[in-house]
Structure formats: C-alpha cells, structure tokens
Write an enzyme that holds these catalytic residues in place. Structure first.
Site, PDB file in Angstrom:
ATOM      1  N   GLU A 325       6.650  -1.191  -0.991  1.00  0.00           N
ATOM      2  CA  GLU A 325       7.096  -2.504  -0.820  1.00  0.00           C
ATOM      3  C   GLU A 325       8.776  -2.759  -0.563  1.00  0.00           C
ATOM      4  O   GLU A 325       9.142  -3.507   0.172  1.00  0.00           O
ATOM      5  CB  GLU A 325       6.534  -3.402  -1.889  1.00  0.00           C
ATOM      6  CG  GLU A 325       6.227  -4.915  -1.251  1.00  0.00           C
ATOM      7  CD  GLU A 325       5.353  -5.622  -2.314  1.00  0.00           C
ATOM      8  OE1 GLU A 325       5.669  -5.453  -3.488  1.00  0.00           O
ATOM      9  OE2 GLU A 325       4.859  -6.456  -1.977  1.00  0.00           O
ATOM     10  N   HIS A 346      -5.620  20.691  -6.521  1.00  0.00           N
ATOM     11  CA  HIS A 346      -7.063  20.998  -6.242  1.00  0.00           C
ATOM     12  C   HIS A 346      -7.394  20.187  -4.883  1.00  0.00           C
ATOM     13  O   HIS A 346      -8.572  20.138  -4.331  1.00  0.00           O
ATOM     14  CB  HIS A 346      -8.146  20.910  -7.044  1.00  0.00           C
ATOM     15  CG  HIS A 346      -8.022  21.979  -8.185  1.00  0.00           C
ATOM     16  ND1 HIS A 346      -8.825  22.900  -8.406  1.00  0.00           N
ATOM     17  CD2 HIS A 346      -7.126  21.736  -9.252  1.00  0.00           C
ATOM     18  CE1 HIS A 346      -8.330  23.926  -9.547  1.00  0.00           C
ATOM     19  NE2 HIS A 346      -7.305  23.012  -9.815  1.00  0.00           N
ATOM     20  N   LYS A 460      -1.674 -12.621   3.902  1.00  0.00           N
ATOM     21  CA  LYS A 460      -1.922 -13.481   3.390  1.00  0.00           C
ATOM     22  C   LYS A 460      -2.015 -14.727   4.202  1.00  0.00           C
ATOM     23  O   LYS A 460      -2.946 -15.552   4.039  1.00  0.00           O
ATOM     24  CB  LYS A 460      -0.653 -14.094   2.350  1.00  0.00           C
ATOM     25  CG  LYS A 460      -0.416 -12.991   1.341  1.00  0.00           C
ATOM     26  CD  LYS A 460       0.582 -13.705   0.302  1.00  0.00           C
ATOM     27  CE  LYS A 460       0.981 -12.554  -0.965  1.00  0.00           C
ATOM     28  NZ  LYS A 460       2.173 -13.042  -1.452  1.00  0.00           N
TER      29      LYS A 460
HETATM   30  O1  PA5 Z   1       7.144  -6.954  -5.618  1.00  0.00           O
HETATM   31  C1  PA5 Z   1       6.666  -7.907  -5.277  1.00  0.00           C
HETATM   32  O2  PA5 Z   1       7.474  -9.223  -5.080  1.00  0.00           O
HETATM   33  C2  PA5 Z   1       5.180  -8.182  -5.260  1.00  0.00           C
HETATM   34  O3  PA5 Z   1       4.492  -7.078  -5.604  1.00  0.00           O
HETATM   35  C3  PA5 Z   1       4.758  -9.284  -6.367  1.00  0.00           C
HETATM   36  O4  PA5 Z   1       5.138  -8.738  -7.553  1.00  0.00           O
HETATM   37  C4  PA5 Z   1       3.222  -9.636  -6.226  1.00  0.00           C
HETATM   38  O5  PA5 Z   1       3.102  -9.988  -5.053  1.00  0.00           O
HETATM   39  C5  PA5 Z   1       2.740 -10.548  -7.241  1.00  0.00           C
HETATM   40  O6  PA5 Z   1       3.533 -11.679  -6.951  1.00  0.00           O
HETATM   41  P1  PA5 Z   1       3.307 -12.926  -7.815  1.00  0.00           P
HETATM   42  O7  PA5 Z   1       3.985 -12.687  -9.247  1.00  0.00           O
HETATM   43  O8  PA5 Z   1       4.204 -14.083  -7.446  1.00  0.00           O
HETATM   44  O9  PA5 Z   1       1.976 -13.164  -8.145  1.00  0.00           O
END
Ligand code: PA5
Length: 491
Positions: A325, A346, A460
């Site tokens: 990410e 494996h 989303k």
């Molecule tokens: O790193 C990030 O920003 C994302 O992985 C969020 O942690 C994830 O989308 C969860 O978001 P939130 O804490 O707003 O529910």
C-alpha cells in the site's frame, strides 16, 4: 514440558538494561547481495551501496524535517517516544477488558488489523485460543473479524458467541472496534453485528464491553462511541493506518493478549535512536531501503520476505501490506511476497531457485528460539532418521536456511538475512520501526508518496455505488454503463 526440550531465552524482562538491549540489536547480513557471493553480473558492488549515501542524506533531511511527500503523516516517528502515561492508560483498559470476558473480538482491517495480530502471533503461544485461561495468565482468547466480507465466517463467529447473558467469564465477550476513518465498510458492518449481540445480552450495560479506537474528533464510529458512551482511544491525526501499530491500534489488542507494551515501545525507541544517524554503516533501516532500491533498479521487481519461524508469519503479512500500500504507486513498486520456511520452500522455493531473475529474498532469521527441542532416538530406526537423533530442531532450521541461501547464491540469486537474536517484545518493536522507516525511505528514493493510498479509494467508490450509497450514485451509473462482456469469453 516436551521430553528433550528446554527453555533457551531468559524470561525475566530485562529490557531496560542497556547491555541487554545491545545484545538484542538486529543485524543485517547482506553478503549474499554482493558480487563476492553471487558474481558481478547479478551482485552489487560495494560502491553501489555506499555510493547512495549522498542521496540518503537528502532522504534523511526529508524525513527528519517532515518535508518530503506525505510528511504530515510521519507522526509514527514520534511513537517510540510516547509518554508512559499513555501506555499505562492502554494497559489499564486492557486489564479491565481481560477481566470481563474470556473472548475478545478485535474488529479492523489493513493497518487497523495486521500489526496487532503480527505482534500477538509472534509473542504468544501459537495455540493460545486452545489452552486454558490459567495458562493464558487470565488473558482472553482472541478472534479477528471486520477484516473482510465473509458471510460464512461471520455466521460461524455469531454462532459461537453467546445469545444470552453468560453466567461465567468463559462465554462472556468484549469487543475492540478499530477504524481511523470510522467509515470502513468491512469493520463497520462487523461491528453492527457485534453491537447488536452485545445489546441483546447485556442491555443497558453493553457499553462496558466495548472499546473504540478511532479518530479523536470525526467519523461515524466516533459519533457512535460518543453516543453510546464507549471507552475510546484516539489515533493521532498524523499517523496513517499502516504505520499505526505503536498506537492503541496495535497496543491495546497486544496488551489484552498479555504482551508487554512498554517493552515493545522500548524496542522501537532503541531502533529509532539507532536510526537517527543517517550513515548507512550505522542505519539499518536506510541500508535496507538502499539495498531494495538498488535491487529494484536492476529489475528485481519481486521481494520475498521469508520468515524462518512460523511465529513471524503475520509479521510478513503486516509487512506485505505496509509495502504494497505504501510503494505500489505511479506504475512502480516492488511486489511483496510473504512466505514461511521451510514450509514454502516446497512451493516458492522452486520459483526463487529457478524462476525468473526478478526476485530478491529477505530472510528473517531467529537466532535463538524460546525453546529448544531435540529429535528423539527411537528403537529400530524404522524411519532412518537416527542420524538426526540428539540434534536440535533449531540446528535443523539453521542448516536449512544456510543451505538454501547458498543454493540461491550459487545460481547468482540474491538474498539477505535480518538476524533477530531472540523474539521478544523488544526485538519486535525494533522490527516494526525498522520496516516502517525503511518503507518511507524506499518510497522517497523512488520519488513517490509512501504515506497515502489513493488507489484504495477506487474499489470503495464502485462498491459503495453498487450497494446503493446515495453519494456514490455517479459511480453506480458509470458501472452500469461499462462495456458488457461477451458470452464468447465465458466457457
Ligand atoms: O494503511 C491504511 O491506511 C489502510 O490500510 C487502513 O488502515 C485501512 O484501510 C483501515 O482503515 P480505517 O482504520 O480507516 O478503517
């Protein structure tokens, strides 16, 4: 205790002792990245590595001045220095929840999930939900939800939770809902189920059984928590989701499971202090970023993180998310692959050994496990394994690791070893901070913003549109007008 097994690590917490801390310092052995081990075609020259010092000075300035891209989300740099009072408040909430019920449901996804789980899986008994509460030192069993949309798993969880007010602690359950935005669908829907059940069984008292970890000021979850009177922990504005493990996001579940969160933060602080020095000879996080960057530049687009202990499997998942990410942007970014060896030798082992030359491996090597177990001698030697009798399992895993690294090296395939003296809260804190800082440094070397995630919004929008959210109607319209598939391409 298993016959022939014995504890190897000291169990007394000595994490404040500077000599002990130094003995727990992580080390990076990158010999197998270099031309001496894997030849000059695939290997790096020393000048390639140390030659990036100048660029790293600039990266260091961007990080320490918080002037680089996404600098407003570099608050994770402060977390190792958070006040003891904050940690004590988290610990007190954890103790309160642990005393209320023997089941604790943690709801969260992505950065609001993986770090907490990585810490607990690394430091606690791998079978902790199946051992007695007494052996768990009166800390509850843990269940992780709100990290996907899975009707069957949700059904199973609801079927296990009590439908009436439980008599004793065994069936009683508590919930920690974690969402920085407070609007993440997976987590919010799961919380709706949990909240309904808690209200059903505890009525007006149900608020006592819930803690919400969310934004200090805004978001739907914040509104719900205020209205219902839930205990709350704020996630600082300047800390992004996947960099939040050392806030209540990760620390509260860890403390509930009985992890020493003071030691965890002390480990992160030890690493943060070490990484104040931008010199690549001293700064393990910057060095790691440089090695990965050079490797990526030589078209190694896949980065395999290979843990040589199952205890770090969730840590590899945590890193997988942190890397993917943070760095998968602008048409760039190494593809992380999470593995546990020897299990995945494996499968992935074949590919790393003989597949495309697009991979670089980081081995997570646990030097001293908590327990050592000796292979027993059996009468008759029917399995022909007597040559192993008396050997330690830790010796076997080390032989496998060293043998594998050499097998890669002789085929000019690069790898490096991150050496972890023991697995405890202190070394785990170091690991967390190291990879967070290295990820930001690598992102800055690439010229991208490692602290945002604009791509995640795309799915989303269409999901919410399809589910009928009024403010996403334009996405629904675009989705409906998309080119339709042909039956020619369906078999
Ligand atoms: O790193 C990030 O920003 C994302 O992985 C969020 O942690 C994830 O989308 C969860 O978001 P939130 O804490 O707003 O529910």
């Amino acid at each position: 205790m298993l016959h022939g097994s014995s504890p190897l690590s000291a169990s007394t917490p000595t994490y404040t002792d500077p000599a002990w801390q130094r003995s727990m310092a992580l080390k990076l052995d990158f010999n197998n990245m270099m031309e001496g081990a894997i030849g000059h075609v695939e290997g790096l020259e020393a000048g390639d590595v140390w030659g990036l010092q100048g660029r790293m000075m600039d990266v260091h300035r961007q990080i320490s001045e918080r002037s680089g891209r996404g600098g407003e989300f570099l608050g994770f740099l402060d977390l190792p220095y958070q006040g003891q009072d904050d940690l004590d408040a988290i610990q007190a909430a954890a103790d309160r929840l642990a005393a209320l019920g023997d089941r604790h449901v943690v709801l969260g996804i992505g950065g609001s999930y993986l770090g907490a789980r990585a810490v607990i899986e690394a430091l606690k008994n791998p079978y902790r939900n199946d051992i007695s509460r007494q052996r768990r030192k009166n800390r509850p069993r843990l269940f992780w939800e709100g990290n996907s949309i899975d009707t069957d798993v949700m059904h199973a969880l609801m079927g296990m939770l009590p439908a009436q007010r439980p008599e004793g602690i065994d069936d009683a359950f508590t919930v920690n809902v974690i969402s920085k935005s407070g609007t993440t669908l997976e987590t919010a829907v799961a919380f709706r189920f949990m909240q309904q059940r808690l209200k059903q069984i505890y009525g007006a008292d149900h608020a006592e059984y819930v803690v919400a970890t969310t934004d200090a000021q805004k978001g739907t979850l914040k509104g719900i928590a205020d209205a219902e009177g839930y205990q709350q922990f704020p996630i600082p504005d300047d800390v992004g989701g996947r960099y939040s493990v050392l806030t209540a996001v990760g620390l509260l579940p860890a403390a509930i499971a009985g992890v020493n969160i003071h030691e965890l933060v002390a480990g992160a602080r030890f690493m943060a202090d070490r990484c104040k020095n931008p010199d690549l000879h001293a700064n393990i996080a910057y060095l790691y970023a440089v090695l990965r960057h050079l490797s990526y530049k030589s078209r190694r687009t896949v980065s395999v993180m290979a843990s040589w202990t199952k205890r770090l499997e969730y840590f590899t998942f945590w890193y997988d998310q942190l890397c993917a990410e943070s760095l998968g942007k602008d048409g760039q970014g190494v593809i992380p692959v999470a593995t546990v060896n020897t299990r995945d030798l494996h499968s992935r082992g074949q590919q790393v050994q003989e597949g495309p030359r697009s991979m670089v491996v980081t081995n997570l090597v646990l030097e001293t496990p908590d327990w050592d177990v000796v292979v027993p001698k059996v009468e008759g030697n029917a399995d022909g394994l007597d040559y192993l009798a008396g050997k330690h399992l830790s010796e076997m895993v080390l032989s496998a690791m060293e043998g594998t690294a050499y097998a890669y090296a002789r085929e000019q395939r690069p790898s490096m070893n991150l050496l972890i003296p023991q697995l405890n809260a202190f070394t785990l804190g170091q690991l967390i901070y190291l990879f967070e800082l290295a990820t930001v440094a690598e992102g800055y070397l690439m010229g991208i913003n490692p602290l945002d995630q604009p791509g995640v919004e795309s799915y989303k929008n269409f999901m919410f549109g399809n589910l009928g959210r009024a403010d996403k109607a334009a996405y629904k319209a675009e989705f409906d007008a998309r080119p339709k598939g042909s039956s020619d391409f369906m078999v």
